[in-house]
Design an enzyme around this catalytic site. Structure first.
Site, PDB file in Angstrom:
ATOM      1  N   ASP A 122       0.817  -1.226   0.000  1.00 62.52           N
ATOM      2  CA  ASP A 122       0.000   0.000   0.000  1.00 62.52           C
ATOM      3  C   ASP A 122       0.848   1.273   0.000  1.00 62.52           C
ATOM      4  OD1 ASP A 122       0.550  -1.069   2.637  1.00 62.52           O
ATOM      5  OD2 ASP A 122      -0.676   0.535   3.485  1.00 62.52           O
ATOM      6  N   HIS A 123       2.183   1.115  -0.070  1.00 64.41           N
ATOM      7  CA  HIS A 123       3.067   2.282  -0.093  1.00 64.41           C
ATOM      8  C   HIS A 123       3.887   2.387  -1.383  1.00 64.41           C
ATOM      9  CE1 HIS A 123       2.445   3.248   4.250  1.00 64.41           C
ATOM     10  NE2 HIS A 123       1.956   2.024   4.162  1.00 64.41           N
ATOM     11  N   ASP A 244       4.375   3.834   8.645  1.00 65.57           N
ATOM     12  CA  ASP A 244       3.555   2.891   9.431  1.00 65.57           C
ATOM     13  C   ASP A 244       4.328   2.532  10.691  1.00 65.57           C
ATOM     14  OD1 ASP A 244       1.862   2.971   7.303  1.00 65.57           O
ATOM     15  OD2 ASP A 244       1.751   0.794   7.026  1.00 65.57           O
TER      16      ASP A 244
HETATM   17 ZN   LIG Z   1       0.523   0.785   5.230  1.00 64.70          ZN
HETATM   18 ZN   LIG Z   2       2.907  -1.183   6.556  1.00 62.10          ZN
END
Ligand SMILES: [Zn+2]
Ligand SMILES: [Zn+2]
Length: 369
Positions: A122-123, A244
């Protein structure tokens, strides 16, 4: 007299309705009229540009993704643009986030570097789009991609996956337009001198130019290592990206005195409810995920306490898990963040944060989605 006025009113109203119906029918049935309207729309869209974002009078952040891996139509996964020193820097590029960026019509040829906090999907999913959009916009040099050990593997994987696409595009548009030498992603590893990742309270200044300093520091997203946050200091203003992380000493240390902290946040109570619902509905995959994820993320309250300890007055919660809809969702998400001395906001895609130089002000507005 009254009756006559009534008749005139009815006649005018009928005429207006007639014109509207005739106009609608013409638009629906006549290609030439459709073309005129579309040309106007295109003209208008080309006049919307956001060149002012790179003015050197402020440090600016635009959020192109405030979501997480959990699918949400309103929030793309992690993505932020930083505008400083006349350049554009990207902090994470979650899948689909550059569809947002494209709509802003920012001067993407000024994109100089991408800073990846870590290599969760997701990055990193839109790294190729960050590269392509800035390359097509005539970026004058390869795109630098900073990240912890592993960055070369990520970059070489994307490079290989897009090698055919590059070949097609250069062949089609010509090497004069799409200059092959400016296409590549250039990996820039952030590590200790012995090649090990930054951990604990370790940090490293990774970029210094034209008054801008970017510092990478370790955060705690174990078992994900390396996991970094980034601090941008420009003209006396500063923003910090947590990446995160659960509560971590590195983040508290390196966020000290910053103007704005953009911190990930997970509402663990809601995630617990989702896990229980998944169990009742007998969806073991969802139950397993909801069980596993809370231990390496921070709650909204954790984020607020970190901001308070670091002396940061402006906290923006992002990477929201789960993304709750509407004002009620925001109310729920902000529970426990009232720690005193910290003003907490919920990020949204399109949020623009401006920190004018020579001022203490922080302003929030929307670039649209
Ligand atoms: Zn993330
Ligand atoms: Zn992460």
């Amino acid at each position: 007299m009254k009756k006559r006025r009534g008749n005139i009113f009815r006649t005018v109203l009928s005429l207006i309705i007639l014109v509207i119906i005739a106009g609608g029918a013409a638009l629906y049935y006549v290609p030439a009229i459709q073309d005129v309207v579309i040309a106007r729309v295109i003209d208008h869209s080309l006049t919307v540009r956001h060149d002012e974002l790179i003015n050197d009078d402020a440090l600016r952040v635009a959020i192109c993704g405030s979501g997480s891996p959990l699918a949400d139509p309103d929030r793309r996964p992690a993505c932020n643009l930083v505008f400083a020193a006349g350049k554009i820097f990207v902090v994470d590029a979650g899948a689909g986030s550059f569809a947002r960026v494209a709509r802003w019509r920012a001067p993407l040829e000024r994109m100089e570097a991408v800073f990846l906090t870590h290599f969760h999907s997701d990055h990193i999913g839109d790294l190729p789009e960050a590269r392509l959009q800035s390359w097509v916009s005539q970026r004058p040099a390869p795109l630098q991609v900073y990240g912890g050990p592993g960055i070369e593997r990520v970059v070489s994987g994307f490079t290989e996956a897009y090698a055919l696409d590059d070949f097609y595009r250069i062949t089609h548009h010509g090497a004069d337009f799409l200059k092959p030498e400016n296409g590549p992603l250039q990996p820039r590893e952030i590590a200790n001198p012995d090649g090990t990742p930054l951990t604990g309270a370790q940090s490293k200044v990774v970029l210094e130019e034209n008054g801008l300093t970017v510092t990478a520091f370790a955060v705690d997203h174990t078992p994900v290592i390396p996991a970094y946050g980034y601090r941008f200091d420009y003209r006396g203003r500063s923003v910090v990206f947590s990446g995160d992380t659960r509560t971590s000493e590195g983040l508290t240390l390196h966020a000290k005195g910053a103007d704005v902290l953009l911190h990930e946040a997970m509402d663990k109570n809601i995630v617990g409810l989702m896990g229980a619902a998944a169990m009742r509905a007998q969806i073991p995959v969802a139950q397993k995920i909801m069980h596993d994820i809370p231990d390496y993320h921070a709650s909204p309250r954790d984020a607020a306490e970190t901001a308070k300890e670091a002396g940061v007055a402006q906290l923006v919660l992002t990477h929201l898990i789960p993304a709750l809809p509407g004002w009620l969702g925001n109310r729920i998400f902000l529970r426990g963040t009232d720690v005193g001395g910290v003003e907490t906001r919920i990020a949204y895609d399109g949020m623009l944060i401006e920190l004018p130089a020579g001022s203490k002000a922080v302003t929030y507005s929307s670039l649209g989605r």
